[in-house]
Design a protein around this motif. Structure first.
Motif, mmCIF file in Angstrom:
data_model
loop_
_atom_site.group_PDB
_atom_site.id
_atom_site.type_symbol
_atom_site.label_atom_id
_atom_site.label_comp_id
_atom_site.label_asym_id
_atom_site.label_seq_id
_atom_site.Cartn_x
_atom_site.Cartn_y
_atom_site.Cartn_z
ATOM 1 N N PRO A 193 0.790 -1.234 0.000
ATOM 2 C CA PRO A 193 0.000 0.000 0.000
ATOM 3 C C PRO A 193 0.824 1.286 0.000
ATOM 4 C CG PRO A 193 0.115 -0.865 2.221
ATOM 5 C CD PRO A 193 0.789 -1.872 1.338
ATOM 6 N N TYR A 194 2.135 1.168 0.017
ATOM 7 C CA TYR A 194 3.008 2.339 -0.053
ATOM 8 C C TYR A 194 4.094 2.078 -1.095
ATOM 9 C CZ TYR A 194 1.076 2.552 4.689
ATOM 10 O OH TYR A 194 0.237 2.543 5.764
ATOM 11 N N ALA A 195 4.791 3.133 -1.468
ATOM 12 C CA ALA A 195 5.965 3.006 -2.323
ATOM 13 C C ALA A 195 7.112 3.758 -1.675
ATOM 14 C CB ALA A 195 5.690 3.569 -3.717
ATOM 15 N N ILE A 196 8.317 3.220 -1.777
ATOM 16 C CA ILE A 196 9.491 3.889 -1.218
ATOM 17 C C ILE A 196 9.912 5.034 -2.133
ATOM 18 C CG2 ILE A 196 11.928 3.644 -0.627
ATOM 19 C CD1 ILE A 196 11.385 0.741 0.053
ATOM 20 N N THR A 197 10.108 6.203 -1.549
ATOM 21 C CA THR A 197 10.701 7.322 -2.275
ATOM 22 C C THR A 197 11.692 8.008 -1.342
ATOM 23 O OG1 THR A 197 9.184 9.088 -1.570
ATOM 24 C CG2 THR A 197 8.465 7.702 -3.411
ATOM 25 N N GLU A 198 12.546 8.814 -1.904
ATOM 26 C CA GLU A 198 13.507 9.550 -1.080
ATOM 27 C C GLU A 198 12.844 10.668 -0.290
ATOM 28 O OE1 GLU A 198 16.528 10.797 -3.775
ATOM 29 O OE2 GLU A 198 17.463 8.819 -3.880
ATOM 30 N N ASP A 199 11.591 10.983 -0.638
ATOM 31 C CA ASP A 199 10.866 12.038 0.064
ATOM 32 C C ASP A 199 9.900 11.491 1.108
ATOM 33 O OD1 ASP A 199 12.089 14.044 -1.498
ATOM 34 O OD2 ASP A 199 10.615 13.742 -3.092
ATOM 35 N N SER A 200 9.782 10.172 1.205
ATOM 36 C CA SER A 200 8.833 9.591 2.156
ATOM 37 C C SER A 200 9.458 8.566 3.090
ATOM 38 C CB SER A 200 7.669 8.938 1.406
ATOM 39 O OG SER A 200 8.134 7.841 0.625
ATOM 40 N N ASP A 201 10.651 8.086 2.774
ATOM 41 C CA ASP A 201 11.290 7.034 3.565
ATOM 42 C C ASP A 201 12.728 7.427 3.906
ATOM 43 O OD1 ASP A 201 9.589 4.174 3.347
ATOM 44 O OD2 ASP A 201 9.146 5.645 1.798
ATOM 45 N N TYR A 202 13.215 6.861 4.997
ATOM 46 C CA TYR A 202 14.586 7.134 5.419
ATOM 47 C C TYR A 202 15.441 5.868 5.447
ATOM 48 C CZ TYR A 202 18.513 8.975 8.150
ATOM 49 O OH TYR A 202 19.764 9.346 8.575
ATOM 50 N N GLY A 203 14.899 4.770 5.978
ATOM 51 C CA GLY A 203 15.706 3.578 6.230
ATOM 52 C C GLY A 203 16.316 2.957 4.990
ATOM 53 N N ILE A 204 15.490 2.591 4.023
ATOM 54 C CA ILE A 204 16.003 1.941 2.813
ATOM 55 C C ILE A 204 16.888 2.884 2.000
ATOM 56 C CG2 ILE A 204 15.325 1.033 0.559
ATOM 57 C CD1 ILE A 204 15.124 -1.059 2.722
ATOM 58 N N PRO A 205 16.483 4.135 1.733
ATOM 59 C CA PRO A 205 17.392 5.023 0.989
ATOM 60 C C PRO A 205 18.735 5.223 1.680
ATOM 61 C CG PRO A 205 15.172 5.916 0.951
ATOM 62 C CD PRO A 205 15.153 4.762 1.914
ATOM 63 N N THR A 206 18.735 5.336 3.009
ATOM 64 C CA THR A 206 19.966 5.626 3.740
ATOM 65 C C THR A 206 20.850 4.402 3.902
ATOM 66 O OG1 THR A 206 18.902 7.433 4.952
ATOM 67 C CG2 THR A 206 20.899 6.472 5.935
ATOM 68 N N HIS A 207 20.273 3.307 4.371
ATOM 69 C CA HIS A 207 21.089 2.134 4.716
ATOM 70 C C HIS A 207 21.171 1.104 3.594
ATOM 71 C CE1 HIS A 207 21.271 3.676 8.741
ATOM 72 N NE2 HIS A 207 19.970 3.616 8.897
ATOM 73 N N GLY A 208 20.241 1.152 2.651
ATOM 74 C CA GLY A 208 20.248 0.208 1.547
ATOM 75 C C GLY A 208 20.808 0.793 0.271
ATOM 76 N N GLU A 209 20.127 1.802 -0.243
ATOM 77 C CA GLU A 209 20.515 2.362 -1.542
ATOM 78 C C GLU A 209 21.886 3.025 -1.494
ATOM 79 O OE1 GLU A 209 16.003 3.231 -3.241
ATOM 80 O OE2 GLU A 209 17.205 4.898 -2.468
ATOM 81 N N LYS A 210 22.149 3.843 -0.492
ATOM 82 C CA LYS A 210 23.431 4.557 -0.443
ATOM 83 C C LYS A 210 24.612 3.613 -0.263
ATOM 84 C CE LYS A 210 21.649 9.023 1.086
ATOM 85 N NZ LYS A 210 21.644 10.057 2.167
ATOM 86 N N ARG A 211 24.385 2.467 0.376
ATOM 87 C CA ARG A 211 25.461 1.490 0.563
ATOM 88 C C ARG A 211 25.543 0.508 -0.597
ATOM 89 N NH1 ARG A 211 27.677 0.417 5.828
ATOM 90 N NH2 ARG A 211 26.887 1.895 7.374
ATOM 91 N N GLY A 212 24.553 0.528 -1.474
ATOM 92 C CA GLY A 212 24.539 -0.430 -2.569
ATOM 93 C C GLY A 212 24.194 -1.835 -2.130
ATOM 94 N N LEU A 213 23.461 -1.974 -1.015
ATOM 95 C CA LEU A 213 23.088 -3.302 -0.524
ATOM 96 C C LEU A 213 21.806 -3.781 -1.205
ATOM 97 C CD1 LEU A 213 23.546 -2.858 3.354
ATOM 98 C CD2 LEU A 213 25.178 -3.811 1.707
ATOM 99 N N PRO A 214 21.720 -5.063 -1.525
ATOM 100 C CA PRO A 214 20.415 -5.611 -1.921
ATOM 101 C C PRO A 214 19.427 -5.363 -0.782
ATOM 102 C CG PRO A 214 22.163 -7.243 -2.200
ATOM 103 C CD PRO A 214 22.762 -6.112 -1.425
ATOM 104 N N HIS A 215 18.173 -5.054 -1.127
ATOM 105 C CA HIS A 215 17.242 -4.678 -0.068
ATOM 106 C C HIS A 215 15.805 -4.848 -0.518
ATOM 107 C CE1 HIS A 215 18.047 -1.007 -2.457
ATOM 108 N NE2 HIS A 215 16.737 -0.877 -2.376
ATOM 109 N N VAL A 216 14.917 -4.833 0.488
ATOM 110 C CA VAL A 216 13.481 -4.824 0.250
ATOM 111 C C VAL A 216 12.817 -4.312 1.520
ATOM 112 C CG1 VAL A 216 13.078 -7.190 1.080
ATOM 113 C CG2 VAL A 216 11.510 -6.179 -0.606
ATOM 114 N N GLU A 217 11.672 -3.681 1.346
ATOM 115 C CA GLU A 217 10.836 -3.344 2.494
ATOM 116 C C GLU A 217 9.588 -4.200 2.431
ATOM 117 O OE1 GLU A 217 8.474 0.529 4.257
ATOM 118 O OE2 GLU A 217 10.553 0.776 3.596
ATOM 119 N N ILE A 218 9.301 -4.873 3.529
ATOM 120 C CA ILE A 218 8.163 -5.786 3.609
ATOM 121 C C ILE A 218 7.067 -5.153 4.455
ATOM 122 C CG2 ILE A 218 7.380 -7.991 4.587
ATOM 123 C CD1 ILE A 218 10.172 -9.110 3.846
ATOM 124 N N GLU A 219 5.834 -5.197 3.945
ATOM 125 C CA GLU A 219 4.665 -4.731 4.690
ATOM 126 C C GLU A 219 3.696 -5.898 4.868
ATOM 127 O OE1 GLU A 219 3.732 -1.799 5.940
ATOM 128 O OE2 GLU A 219 5.084 -0.303 5.062
#
Length: 252
Positions: A193-219
């Protein structure tokens, strides 16, 4: 100071030396409120609702950590105090209203009051995640952010049971989507029901995308994980799905 000796520490770490490549976070696992904030002026019934925390996700994350032998980092405090999946500079980080509920203790906050919440709650949580990820720099790590969502928001029902969220790197999310869609009893959301964006989320953009780690957010929908037995059952399902998705990810 915001926190006193009677208040809980803002971070819980499970299985710091876990053997799994999977690394779990739960930004909204807790609903504690510092004694100095006097419950933010919010009733006990409202503090039990989804506005205060991600109902059930703490238990699912604990069970999943045990099943996978995976490191997990869980936030202790309510998202009404400070939302650890929002940049602290955003209004949504310390909301004056959540859904339809007024949060009196968040009105007209001074810069010093906001700073105290950042320094004593937000920073220790994310600093702990950073330090643990830094310590794993020489080993493979897959970031899995665990969340839950309310079955109804502002009167609108949500039929899906689970959602896989992503932004710049959809690989792991798409593998999980394929696996979950093979289950006959599931309605699965693709960036819903949500989508990750750099304007709405902090965890995945900061700890996943910036580090280049494979990632997912589960709801996971909250009514499905509201009791310990349901949390255990869904943790078992996600242990199976995540293990298989990660196996497939390594083949790509």
């Amino acid at each position: 100071m915001l926190l006193t000796a009677e208040d809980p520490f803002p971070v819980r770490v499970l299985r710091e030396t876990g053997t799994s490549d999977l690394f779990l976070t739960a930004d909204h696992a807790g609903r504690a409120i510092p004694a100095t904030l006097h419950d933010l002026g919010v009733s006990g019934a409202e503090r039990q609702r989804h506005i205060a925390w991600d109902i059930g996700i703490g238990g699912v994350t604990e069970q999943l950590s045990a099943l996978l032998d995976a490191t997990a980092v869980l936030q202790t405090y309510s998202r009404l105090v400070i939302d650890c999946n929002r940049d602290p500079s955003w209004p949504a980080a310390m909301p004056e209203i959540s859904e339809y509920t007024q949060i009196p203790g968040n009105r007209d906050l001074s810069a010093a009051a906001k700073r105290a919440r950042v320094v004593e709650i937000f920073d220790p949580y994310h600093d702990r995640i950073r330090s643990l990820l830094d310590a794993r720099a020489n080993r493979r790590t897959v970031l899995v952010a665990m969340h839950s969502f309310t079955p109804s928001f502002k009167g609108e029902g949500r039929a899906m049971q689970v959602g896989m969220l992503y932004n710049k790197d959809p690989k792991l999310a798409r593998l999980l989507l394929d696996l979950l869609r093979q289950e006959a009893d599931l309605t699965v959301g693709d960036n819903a029901p949500y989508a990750i964006t750099e304007d709405s989320d902090y965890g995945i953009p900061t700890h996943g995308e910036k580090r280049g780690l494979p990632h997912v957010e589960i709801e996971i929908r909250q009514d499905l994980i509201a009791t310990p037995d349901r949390q255990q059952a869904w943790a078992a399902r996600f242990a199976r799905w995540l293990t298989e998705a990660d196996r497939l990810l390594q083949r790509h």
